[in-house]
Design an enzyme around this catalytic site. Structure first.
Site, mmCIF file in Angstrom:
data_model
loop_
_atom_site.group_PDB
_atom_site.id
_atom_site.type_symbol
_atom_site.label_atom_id
_atom_site.label_comp_id
_atom_site.label_asym_id
_atom_site.label_seq_id
_atom_site.Cartn_x
_atom_site.Cartn_y
_atom_site.Cartn_z
ATOM 1 N N ASP A 150 0.836 -1.198 0.000
ATOM 2 C CA ASP A 150 0.000 0.000 0.000
ATOM 3 C C ASP A 150 0.875 1.255 0.000
ATOM 4 O OD1 ASP A 150 -2.182 -1.671 0.212
ATOM 5 O OD2 ASP A 150 -2.265 -1.523 2.398
HETATM 6 N N1 URA Z 1 -1.177 -6.008 3.716
HETATM 7 C C1 URA Z 1 -1.673 -4.763 3.782
HETATM 8 O O1 URA Z 1 -2.703 -4.521 4.389
HETATM 9 N N2 URA Z 1 -1.002 -3.785 3.144
HETATM 10 C C2 URA Z 1 0.156 -3.989 2.490
HETATM 11 O O2 URA Z 1 0.735 -3.043 1.955
HETATM 12 C C3 URA Z 1 0.666 -5.292 2.441
HETATM 13 C C4 URA Z 1 -0.024 -6.288 3.053
#
Ligand code: URA
Length: 243
Positions: free
Chosen positions: A102
């Site tokens: 993310d």
């Molecule tokens: N899980 C998440 O919630 N975000 C990420 O960036 C990676 C795994």
């Protein structure tokens, strides 16, 4: 020399002949950017660019970088609104991020032009471990370990695969990765690590939401056998060789 698309994909290790036929039927394969309709389509491996779910297969001269992704960058080749992780690695034709973190997640991200490696690392069938360090809004409950190891309902068609959950204590080596602003949280039960083998959308955040908690900081520490070097600063990338 020309060959059938399904033979090319099977030879490249994407799956058995019948598995690649169903991947093609699911419209997951493109030839030079155009969706492939038939397994028997003839391709020229040296000239055509074949991709599965957007990952290029069969590139020669592959190159892979391990990036310490900082927050604020999106895992995309191009983006209209935000800086992309591609700005943090040397310019090289055909590079792409292996999966996604993310925008607000930090940590280990691979950037490669090796489609086969990317597919191998990302396929849930290969059970490649990914370990995340998280700071939670509320102290973790001991039961999370059992709940996560049983697989959690995060609102998808199927529950998650089992995850391995640990609450960090003062001796946890994962604390070495904790940013200074969260050091006061160590020992409060809010600093944890979780190992999963899938990469569903917001998976770690949704797993903690499913047990009534919230992730306020997230960093990926390892991906398969690759571990984020403590010495690799945010925004830095090194060449690596994932097996
Ligand atoms: N899980 C998440 O919630 N975000 C990420 O960036 C990676 C795994």
């Amino acid at each position: 020399m020309q060959m059938r698309l399904d033979k090319f994909l099977a030879d490249a290790g994407i799956g058995t002949r019948s598995e690649v036929k169903s991947i093609i039927k699911r419209k997951s394969v493109t030839i030079n950017g155009i969706c492939a309709a038939k397994p028997e389509t003839k391709i020229t491996p040296d000239a055509d660019e074949i991709a599965v779910n957007g990952s290029i297969v069969g590139m020669r001269g592959s190159v892979t970088y391990m990036l310490h992704k900082p927050a604020g960058y999106v895992c995309a080749v191009k983006d209209e609104c935000f800086p992309t992780v591609m700005e943090l690695v040397p310019q090289h034709r055909d590079l792409f991020p292996v999966g996604r973190l993310d925008k607000d997640t930090e940590g280990l991200l691979l950037i490669t032009n090796d489609g086969m490696m990317a597919h191998r690392m990302l396929s849930p069938r290969n059970h490649v471990d990914k370990t995340y360090l998280a700071v939670l809004e509320h102290p973790a409950e001991k039961e999370y370990a059992d709940l996560f190891s049983a697989g959690v309902d995060i609102g998808d068609e199927t529950p998650t695969l089992p995850g391995r959950f640990v609450i960090c204590d003062d001796n946890s080596r994962e604390l070495a990765y904790l940013p200074e602003e969260y050091c006061a949280c160590a020992g409060s039960g809010r600093v944890v690590h979780l190992t999963i083998q899938e990469g569903r959308y917001h998976q770690v955040k949704r797993m903690f939401q499913a047990v009534g908690n919230e992730v306020i900081y997230l960093k990926r520490l390892s991906f398969g056998a690759l571990v984020l070097p403590i010495s690799l600063k945010k925004g830095e990338a090194v060449l690596c060789n994932p097996q």
